[in-house]
Design a protein around this motif. Structure first.
Motif, short mmCIF file in Angstrom:
data_model
loop_
_atom_site.label_atom_id
_atom_site.label_comp_id
_atom_site.label_asym_id
_atom_site.label_seq_id
_atom_site.Cartn_x
_atom_site.Cartn_y
_atom_site.Cartn_z
N GLU A 26 82.63 -9.73 12.04
CA GLU A 26 81.67 -9.07 11.15
C GLU A 26 81.05 -10.06 10.16
O GLU A 26 79.83 -10.05 9.95
CB GLU A 26 82.35 -7.92 10.42
CG GLU A 26 81.45 -7.16 9.45
CD GLU A 26 80.34 -6.36 10.11
OE1 GLU A 26 79.54 -5.77 9.37
OE2 GLU A 26 80.27 -6.33 11.35
N ALA A 35 78.18 -7.77 5.50
CA ALA A 35 79.34 -7.24 6.22
C ALA A 35 79.78 -5.91 5.64
O ALA A 35 79.70 -5.68 4.44
CB ALA A 35 80.49 -8.24 6.17
N LYS A 39 82.82 -1.19 9.26
CA LYS A 39 82.71 -1.77 10.59
C LYS A 39 83.96 -2.55 10.95
O LYS A 39 84.44 -2.51 12.10
CB LYS A 39 81.48 -2.69 10.64
CG LYS A 39 81.23 -3.32 12.00
CD LYS A 39 80.94 -2.27 13.05
CE LYS A 39 80.61 -2.93 14.39
NZ LYS A 39 80.38 -1.91 15.45
#
Length: 214
Positions: A26, A35, A39
């Motif tokens: 990421e 980032a 995620k």
């Protein structure tokens, strides 16, 4: 769908590594500011609460990822066993390793670029990285000294400057592969272009350190 890591039995070491692996992807893709912890949690299969538990926040997680990136390349260099090789062979092997590592680990390049954008504040006080870097420079210095003693290398080469040059000849090429393609008019990542660059890197550094004829 993004890359997702397979489930592993939970223990602290495995969980921490899952987070680091996902965070590396990421951060390399989006940088620190872009980032998303969501995620990272999705990719790693670890909930956000556990990410904060292990690392304390996104900034500290980024610092851990950058540290791990440097530790990986430094530890692999030490594992090459260069001290047991003839000086020229050791130098060629180190050059070849550095080129292949940068080529095969594009995330390392983007993470280093990202940390430079933040003026290295995440690694500035990291004594472990400085210790590893000192060991790397010492290894290169040892190769140089053995090369001078054998008559293969010239005297007076600054090991720190040589370490910077060894990294630069591959790092710059791969880091600028897209702008280079446009400006120089050829595909930097073409198989033949990569082979030519690898050979050029080795020839350049080896000529730089070679003993001068009397």
């Amino acid at each position: 769908m993004g890359e997702k890591f397979p489930f592993r039995a939970r223990n602290p070491d495995n969980t921490r590594q899952l987070i680091l692996d996902a965070a590396r992807i990421e951060f390399a893709k989006a940088g620190l500011s872009g980032a998303r912890v969501d995620k990272i949690a999705e990719t790693s299969g670890v909930n956000k609460r556990m990410i904060y538990h292990y690392f304390g926040g996104k900034e500290l997680l980024f610092a851990a990822v950058v540290e791990a990136a440097y530790m990986d390349i430094r530890s692999q260099e030490q594992a090459l066993g260069l001290d047991g090789l003839a000086p020229s062979e050791a130098m060629r092997l180190l050059l070849d390793f550095t080129w292949k590592y940068h080529l095969q680990n594009p995330a390392f390049i983007t993470l280093v670029n990202s940390e430079n954008l933040h003026q290295a504040r995440h690694i500035e006080g990291n004594r472990q990285l400085r210790k590893l870097q000192k060991a790397y420079v010492g290894m290169v210095e040892g190769i140089l000294q053995r090369g001078v003693a054998s008559g293969e290398f010239r005297q007076g080469i600054d090991a720190v400057q040589l370490c910077i040059s060894i990294a630069a000849v591959s790092f710059y090429y791969l880091n600028n592969r897209y702008t280079g393609r446009v400006l120089f008019g050829f595909d930097f990542m073409n198989k033949n272009a990569l082979l030519a660059r690898r050979q050029f890197n080795t020839q350049t550094i080896m000529r730089m350190v070679a003993a001068r004829p009397d």
